[in-house]
Scaffold this motif. Structure first.
Motif, mmCIF file in Angstrom:
data_model
loop_
_atom_site.group_PDB
_atom_site.id
_atom_site.type_symbol
_atom_site.label_atom_id
_atom_site.label_comp_id
_atom_site.label_asym_id
_atom_site.label_seq_id
_atom_site.Cartn_x
_atom_site.Cartn_y
_atom_site.Cartn_z
ATOM 1 N N ASP A 132 0.800 -1.225 0.000
ATOM 2 C CA ASP A 132 0.000 0.000 0.000
ATOM 3 C C ASP A 132 0.834 1.277 0.000
ATOM 4 O O ASP A 132 0.661 2.119 -0.868
ATOM 5 N N LEU A 133 1.744 1.431 0.934
ATOM 6 C CA LEU A 133 2.446 2.693 1.067
ATOM 7 C C LEU A 133 3.326 3.000 -0.141
ATOM 8 O O LEU A 133 3.247 4.085 -0.721
ATOM 9 N N GLU A 134 4.177 2.054 -0.536
ATOM 10 C CA GLU A 134 5.097 2.319 -1.638
ATOM 11 C C GLU A 134 4.378 2.459 -2.980
ATOM 12 O O GLU A 134 4.680 3.395 -3.744
ATOM 13 N N PRO A 135 3.407 1.578 -3.303
ATOM 14 C CA PRO A 135 2.662 1.792 -4.554
ATOM 15 C C PRO A 135 1.965 3.139 -4.600
ATOM 16 O O PRO A 135 1.897 3.783 -5.650
ATOM 17 N N ARG A 136 1.451 3.595 -3.447
ATOM 18 C CA ARG A 136 0.766 4.881 -3.430
ATOM 19 C C ARG A 136 1.764 6.030 -3.598
ATOM 20 O O ARG A 136 1.448 7.048 -4.220
ATOM 21 N N ARG A 137 2.966 5.884 -3.060
ATOM 22 C CA ARG A 137 4.007 6.893 -3.284
ATOM 23 C C ARG A 137 4.338 6.976 -4.771
ATOM 24 O O ARG A 137 4.514 8.063 -5.323
ATOM 25 N N VAL A 138 4.435 5.814 -5.417
ATOM 26 C CA VAL A 138 4.752 5.783 -6.848
ATOM 27 C C VAL A 138 3.657 6.491 -7.647
ATOM 28 O O VAL A 138 3.938 7.301 -8.544
#
Length: 201
Positions: A132-138
């Motif tokens: 969740d966190l990293e994909p959303r940052r991307v």
């Protein structure tokens, strides 16, 4: 690195409704009480199922909680919508919505629980970060790149720094200071945050 089998629960779920109920119950208990106070027994009771049904799906509590936090992405997508197609202005409007702020309240509490459990259960935080966190940052980075291209954001903007500033400000407001008393206070903070970071809007 996450185990390559993390997305394949042990056994084959016999009832999709039960599988969903188990994930939701695990997530709710994790948010409300933390990793240590969450047990398979409590999850089974809240989900209206049995310990045996859970163990047919997951190896142990940690395995279940990993899948529960991965499940968060699906819930967030339902609440926040398809970021891939949004402009920076649309994101600003999205963050003002009541349901978005309620989601921020809920999942910032989850993040606090996961941060507190990193020492003993790093795999759960790793799963949440990867799913969740990293994909959303991307995705947010892609939105900012489009904003640079259309002139909404200055051309020399540092995408990584802006993302950290935005995420860090929200986390600090919800975790490190007194939590806003209500949704309107948080909405006001978000409006001021967008104005400061994205004056072009």
């Amino acid at each position: 690195m996450l185990n390559e089998n993390v997305n394949r629960p042990v056994g084959r779920p016999r009832d999709q409704r039960t599988d969903e109920a188990v994930l939701e119950a695990a997530l709710e208990l994790l948010i409300d009480f933390g990793v240590e106070a969450t047990s398979i027994e409590k999850i089974a009771q809240r989900a209206g199922t049995t310990r045996a049904a859970i163990y047919r799906r997951y190896k142990n509590k940690e395995d279940l909680l990993v899948h529960a936090v991965i499940h968060v992405r699906q819930r967030n997508e339902a609440a926040l919508g398809p970021w891939e197609t949004m402009s920076l202005r649309e994101i600003a409007q999205l963050y003002r919505k009541t349901e978005t702020i309620e989601t921020l309240f809920r999942y910032t509490r989850l993040l606090a629980r996961l941060i507190g459990s990193v020492g003993d259960h790093p795999e759960i935080m790793a799963a949440y970060n990867a799913s969740d966190l990293e994909p959303r940052r991307v995705l947010f980075g892609k939105i900012l790149e489009r904003a640079k291209a259309d002139g909404t954001l200055r051309s020399d903007a540092d995408i990584e720094i802006i993302t950290d500033m935005f995420v860090g400000a929200i986390v600090a407001r919800l975790l490190l200071r007194d939590r806003p008393a209500d949704i309107e206070q948080m909405r006001d903070y978000i409006d001021r945050l967008f104005t400061q970071i994205f004056p072009e809007l």
